[in-house]
Design an enzyme around this catalytic site. Structure first.
Site, PDB file in Angstrom:
ATOM      1  N   LYS A 114      17.486  -1.967  -0.638  1.00  0.00           N
ATOM      2  CA  LYS A 114      17.074  -3.164  -0.411  1.00  0.00           C
ATOM      3  C   LYS A 114      17.921  -3.908   0.562  1.00  0.00           C
ATOM      4  O   LYS A 114      17.415  -4.751   1.526  1.00  0.00           O
ATOM      5  CB  LYS A 114      16.761  -4.043  -1.784  1.00  0.00           C
ATOM      6  CG  LYS A 114      15.427  -3.792  -2.307  1.00  0.00           C
ATOM      7  CD  LYS A 114      14.428  -4.618  -1.935  1.00  0.00           C
ATOM      8  CE  LYS A 114      12.989  -3.949  -1.847  1.00  0.00           C
ATOM      9  NZ  LYS A 114      12.322  -3.219  -3.187  1.00  0.00           N
ATOM     10  N   LYS A 196       2.876   1.547   3.464  1.00  0.00           N
ATOM     11  CA  LYS A 196       2.792   1.061   2.109  1.00  0.00           C
ATOM     12  C   LYS A 196       2.369  -0.231   2.124  1.00  0.00           C
ATOM     13  O   LYS A 196       2.699  -1.044   3.034  1.00  0.00           O
ATOM     14  CB  LYS A 196       4.549   1.164   1.781  1.00  0.00           C
ATOM     15  CG  LYS A 196       4.442   0.709   0.194  1.00  0.00           C
ATOM     16  CD  LYS A 196       5.996   0.505  -0.109  1.00  0.00           C
ATOM     17  CE  LYS A 196       6.248  -0.270  -1.355  1.00  0.00           C
ATOM     18  NZ  LYS A 196       6.517  -0.367  -2.295  1.00  0.00           N
ATOM     19  N   LYS A 199       2.946  -7.290   1.809  1.00  0.00           N
ATOM     20  CA  LYS A 199       2.939  -8.578   2.516  1.00  0.00           C
ATOM     21  C   LYS A 199       3.574  -8.661   3.723  1.00  0.00           C
ATOM     22  O   LYS A 199       3.020  -9.138   4.764  1.00  0.00           O
ATOM     23  CB  LYS A 199       3.402  -9.635   1.310  1.00  0.00           C
ATOM     24  CG  LYS A 199       2.980 -11.025   1.799  1.00  0.00           C
ATOM     25  CD  LYS A 199       3.508 -11.819   0.561  1.00  0.00           C
ATOM     26  CE  LYS A 199       4.879 -11.335   0.068  1.00  0.00           C
ATOM     27  NZ  LYS A 199       6.176 -12.151   0.610  1.00  0.00           N
TER      28      LYS A 199
END
Ligand code: TRP
Ligand code: SF4
Length: 329
Positions: A114, A196, A199
């Site tokens: 991340k 994937k 948003k």
């Protein structure tokens, strides 16, 4: 009496899409019958990436709550609450942070991924490194037996169990229980562009999309890229749209499409029309429920308030026991 307890949370980082629904929410809804369930909005966790515009968190929290209720989370069956309304999460996080070795956190694969993946915000914060410690506090305050998570969250849960063992061993009492992961098999769903569903990629179908938006998005979905012309035969196995048929369309329709696609009897346009139809049928109950909920937004606040009250009592008593055990109280 349901004997085993489930707990899970989601960050309010925007409205939920079909990927979130099939990846987690649908599973939560079905667990409600069998387990005592706690579901919460992880707004402090969201602050780890939204600290530059925290004002968005409140708005997103409301949207997520509406998405949850529309999808079938039922306040009669589940305790639904907001993390930041319960200061015990922060206090237990602080206590745990004093005994969790930093290398445990640094070797967490999700952390590394991340941190490199998110480019628009600086994720090198102290709080983000400690994300799994706060997550552990969330879970163990409620003595959850299982945590339904995606496979990507499995290392976090392993870490939670390590933290529990460390605490219980240090103070020589089984104050907390080791939570188990409840990993469900998740259908592979991509966004409308084949990546994937997310948003941030602007490729998602949201639970809150209306009929027109859904149709438009289905129309623009990527199909088998080898099927450039109507006469070219296609292959449902490599088609980005076909997995949606597997979810929303009848077995008979799936079989028919699979064979007619391979012989170019149908075109992708026809196939998309069929999908819009079955998808909208599938989404209709959720769409109707949403309208009902949005006509009484005060009820959503009331549900969160009641859930928070109930959760707070549990969190208080667990934290008190932890502090007594440590002779801090
Ligand atoms: N990390 C989870 C997510 O973003 C949210 C979360 C926070 C959570 N605390 C939790 C999930 C405790 C399960 C249990 O998806
Ligand atoms: Fe995909 Fe349907 Fe087109 Fe076949 S006909 S490639 S399954 S969209």
């Amino acid at each position: 009496m349901k004997s085993k307890r489930i707990l899970s949370g989601m960050q309010p980082s925007g409205k939920l899409h079909l990927g979130n629904y099939f990846g987690a929410l649908k599973n939560w809804v079905s667990l409600q019958g069998e387990f005592e369930c706690y579901f919460f909005i992880a707004d402090w966790h969201a602050l780890s990436s939204l600290y530059e515009d925290p004002q968005r968190i409140k708005e997103y929290s409301f949207e997520v709550a509406v998405d949850w209720l529309s999808a079938g989370l039922d306040p009669e069956k589940s305790t639904i609450f907001v993390q930041s309304e319960i200061p015990e999460h922060a206090e237990l996080h602080l206590i745990l942070s004093m005994m969790v070795p930093v290398p445990w956190l640094e070797r967490n694969p999700t952390y590394k991924e991340k941190k490199d993946e998110i480019k628009n915000v600086d994720m090198s914060s102290y709080g983000f490194l400690g994300y799994p410690v706060l997550q552990t506090a969330d879970i163990i305050l409620y003595k959850a037996d299982y945590v339904p998570v995606g496979i990507d969250q499995a290392p976090h849960l392993e870490l939670s169990r390590e933290i529990v063992r460390r605490f219980n061993k240090l103070y020589n009492k089984k104050v907390f229980i080791e939570p188990g992961a409840k990993i469900s098999d998740i259908p592979k769903l991509s966004g409308i562009d084949g990546r994937k569903m997310s948003k941030t990629y602007d490729n998602a179908i949201f639970l809150s999309d209306n009929e027109k938006q859904v149709r438009k998005k289905v129309q623009s979905m990527l199909t088998d890229p080898a099927r450039a012309r109507r006469e070219d035969p296609g292959d449902p196995q490599v088609c980005n749209l076909y997995p949606f048929h597997k979810i929303y369309s009848s077995q008979a329709m799936q079989d028919e499409i699979a064979s007619d696609c391979k012989t170019a009897k149908i075109g992708c346009g026809d196939c998309k029309k069929m999908l819009s139809q079955t998808m909208l049928e599938g989404m209709r109950p959720m769409m109707e429920k949403r309208q009902e909920i949005l006509s009484r937004p005060g009820d959503v606040q009331e549900i969160l308030k009641e859930g928070t009250l109930k959760a707070h009592a549990v969190a208080k008593s667990t934290l008190a026991l932890a502090k007594q055990t440590m002779k801090l109280k």
